[in-house]
Design an enzyme around this catalytic site. Structure first.
Site, short mmCIF file in Angstrom:
data_model
loop_
_atom_site.label_atom_id
_atom_site.label_comp_id
_atom_site.label_asym_id
_atom_site.label_seq_id
_atom_site.Cartn_x
_atom_site.Cartn_y
_atom_site.Cartn_z
N TYR A 1 15.52 30.04 9.55
CA TYR A 1 14.27 30.63 10.04
C TYR A 1 14.15 30.50 11.56
O TYR A 1 14.47 29.45 12.13
CB TYR A 1 13.08 29.90 9.42
CG TYR A 1 12.87 30.18 7.95
CD1 TYR A 1 12.65 31.47 7.48
CD2 TYR A 1 12.86 29.14 7.03
CE1 TYR A 1 12.43 31.72 6.12
CE2 TYR A 1 12.63 29.36 5.68
CZ TYR A 1 12.42 30.66 5.23
OH TYR A 1 12.20 30.88 3.91
N ARG B 1 -10.93 -0.56 15.08
CA ARG B 1 -10.89 0.28 13.89
C ARG B 1 -11.89 -0.36 12.91
O ARG B 1 -13.04 0.02 12.89
CB ARG B 1 -9.47 0.31 13.33
CG ARG B 1 -8.88 1.68 13.28
CD ARG B 1 -7.40 1.69 12.94
NE ARG B 1 -6.91 0.51 12.23
CZ ARG B 1 -5.70 0.39 11.72
NH1 ARG B 1 -4.85 1.40 11.81
NH2 ARG B 1 -5.32 -0.71 11.10
N MET C 1 11.82 24.41 3.29
CA MET C 1 11.16 23.66 2.22
C MET C 1 12.14 22.90 1.34
O MET C 1 11.91 21.75 0.97
CB MET C 1 10.30 24.60 1.36
CG MET C 1 9.48 23.86 0.31
SD MET C 1 8.51 24.92 -0.76
CE MET C 1 7.19 25.41 0.33
N LYS D 1 0.84 -1.20 0.00
CA LYS D 1 0.00 0.00 0.00
C LYS D 1 0.88 1.25 0.00
O LYS D 1 2.08 1.18 0.29
CB LYS D 1 -0.93 -0.03 1.21
CG LYS D 1 -0.19 0.01 2.55
CD LYS D 1 -1.14 -0.23 3.72
CE LYS D 1 -0.39 -0.30 5.03
NZ LYS D 1 -1.27 -0.71 6.16
C1 LIG Z 1 -0.49 -1.86 6.63
C2 LIG Z 1 -1.08 -3.13 7.10
C3 LIG Z 1 -0.24 -4.21 7.42
C4 LIG Z 1 1.26 -4.11 7.44
O1 LIG Z 1 1.66 -3.51 8.64
P1 LIG Z 1 3.22 -3.33 9.02
O2 LIG Z 1 3.19 -2.78 10.38
O3 LIG Z 1 3.76 -2.36 8.01
O4 LIG Z 1 3.82 -4.66 8.89
C5 LIG Z 1 -0.85 -5.40 7.78
N1 LIG Z 1 -2.19 -5.51 7.83
C6 LIG Z 1 -3.01 -4.48 7.54
C7 LIG Z 1 -4.48 -4.67 7.64
C8 LIG Z 1 -2.49 -3.26 7.18
O5 LIG Z 1 -3.31 -2.24 6.90
#
Ligand SMILES: *Cc1c(COP(=O)(O)O)cnc(C)c1O
Length: 347
Positions: free
Chosen positions: A243, A117, A291, A22
């Site tokens: 800055y 969640r 930046m 992802k």
């Molecule tokens: C992102 C995600 C993972 C991977 O998690 P890591 O901590 O990066 O290993 C596994 N399961 C779900 C449902 C996720 O959203």
């Protein structure tokens, strides 16, 4: 990335692996990641346009959509592309009840075992599973949950993995289906690693899922962020830099100006002293990140000059260490690598 995948597998030798790609493979680029993870049993992600790209590029193995469908168009696209969908809420169950798909899909019912969640409470699982089966649109049904605290001390954390695992085992008892539980933290820390499938993400990129650095778990950092010194200032004691004049020189010193700032994904909250390597020598940020530039203390590197190489993170300087200094986690820095950074993928 290949080595890290081997390491993830070695920890759970009886499980299959969803390599999580992802967020543009945690900032590493989707296509190169898919190439590095050619031996994974499947890839897991969130974004449907990315799933389309993977199929277009010839990825034939399973693709798991970790948040399932966001709307009916996603459901139909999933049927076309042969995606595996998580089903985490009743609204998504109804999407499958209200249609007749050309190809039934592998579905993964998400169980909320305490993370609170996504997912169904254990008590709701049998009914939801029955409804999905009755819809005629489920080619198969397996079960997935997510652990909140696998990286923490199990004796003292609020929700130990064992409690979530017990909830999950209760929810899927008698259902005779495949399970998927472990993220990187669970893969690295639980013995044995639970589930028929694991879902490692950050560890595949060499990052730590919790305290410490990926290197401390025998992982290799996949991303190197580097730039060069583009300017040097000789600063007198009492003068300040950048800055807000956050850094003030305690003695006469040289400041190196590095072509990398928050528009490149370097964390703006990095305090003075956040580690960087200049010509391989460890020194620190001196002055507020802007930046397009950061300013660094050249005192430990007297030979440094315009053109000297600067490593912001990578082998020799863990992204986890930089993240800890900046009050965040390696995940965020990797994902936030900005589009303008020139990328080079090494095989
Ligand atoms: C992102 C995600 C993972 C991977 O998690 P890591 O901590 O990066 O290993 C596994 N399961 C779900 C449902 C996720 O959203």
């Amino acid at each position: 990335m290949r080595n890290n995948l081997l390491r993830a597998r070695a920890r759970a030798p009886h499980s299959k692996v969803w390599a999580v790609v992802k967020a543009n493979a945690y900032g590493h680029g989707l296509e190169p990641a898919a190439e590095a993870f050619a031996d994974a049993d499947g890839l897991a992600l969130i974004e449907f346009d990315a799933a389309q790209r993977l199929r277009d590029r010839g990825w034939k193995r399973p693709l798991l959509m970790l948040e399932g469908a966001f709307d009916m168009a996603d459901v139909h696209q999933a049927a076309e592309l042969g995606l595996t969908l998580v089903v985490h809420c009743e609204e998504q169950v109804r999407m499958f009840e209200g249609c007749r798909l050309s190809h039934p899909l592998p579905l993964q019912l998400k169980v909320n075992t305490g993370m609170n969640r996504l997912g169904f409470r254990p008590a709701a699982v049998p009914a939801m599973a029955a409804r999905l089966r009755a819809s005629g649109n489920a080619l198969s049904l397996s079960f997935i949950t997510h652990l909140a605290n696998a990286d923490l001390d199990q004796q003292t954390c609020a929700l130990p993995a064992a409690r979530q695992l017990a909830e999950f085992t209760g929810a899927v008892a008698g259902l005779d289906a495949e399970t998927s539980i472990a993220n990187s933290a669970a893969d690295l820390m639980l013995h044995p690693v639970p589930g028929n499938w694991i879902r490692p993400g950050i560890m595949l990129y060499g990052g730590s899922p919790g305290a410490g650095t990926g290197e401390q778990y025998g992982l290799q950092s996949a991303m190197t962020l580097r730039s060069r010194i583009i300017g040097v200032q000789q600063v007198q004691a009492g003068e300040s830099v950048g800055y807000g004049s956050r850094f003030t020189a305690q003695q006469n010193m040289r400041i190196g100006v590095v072509a990398c700032g928050y528009a490149d994904g370097y964390p703006r909250h990095a305090p003075d002293g956040t580690p960087v390597l200049v010509d391989g020598v460890r020194t620190g940020v001196a002055g507020r990140v802007s930046m397009d530039m950061i300013t660094v203390d050249l005192t430990p590197v007297p030979q440094a000059a315009v053109g000297s190489e600067v490593l912001l993170w990578g082998p020799g300087l863990s992204v986890d260490e930089v993240a800890q200094s900046a009050g965040t986690i390696g995940y965020e820095l990797l994902c936030a690598l900005a589009p303008r950074v020139k990328r080079e993928h090494l095989r």
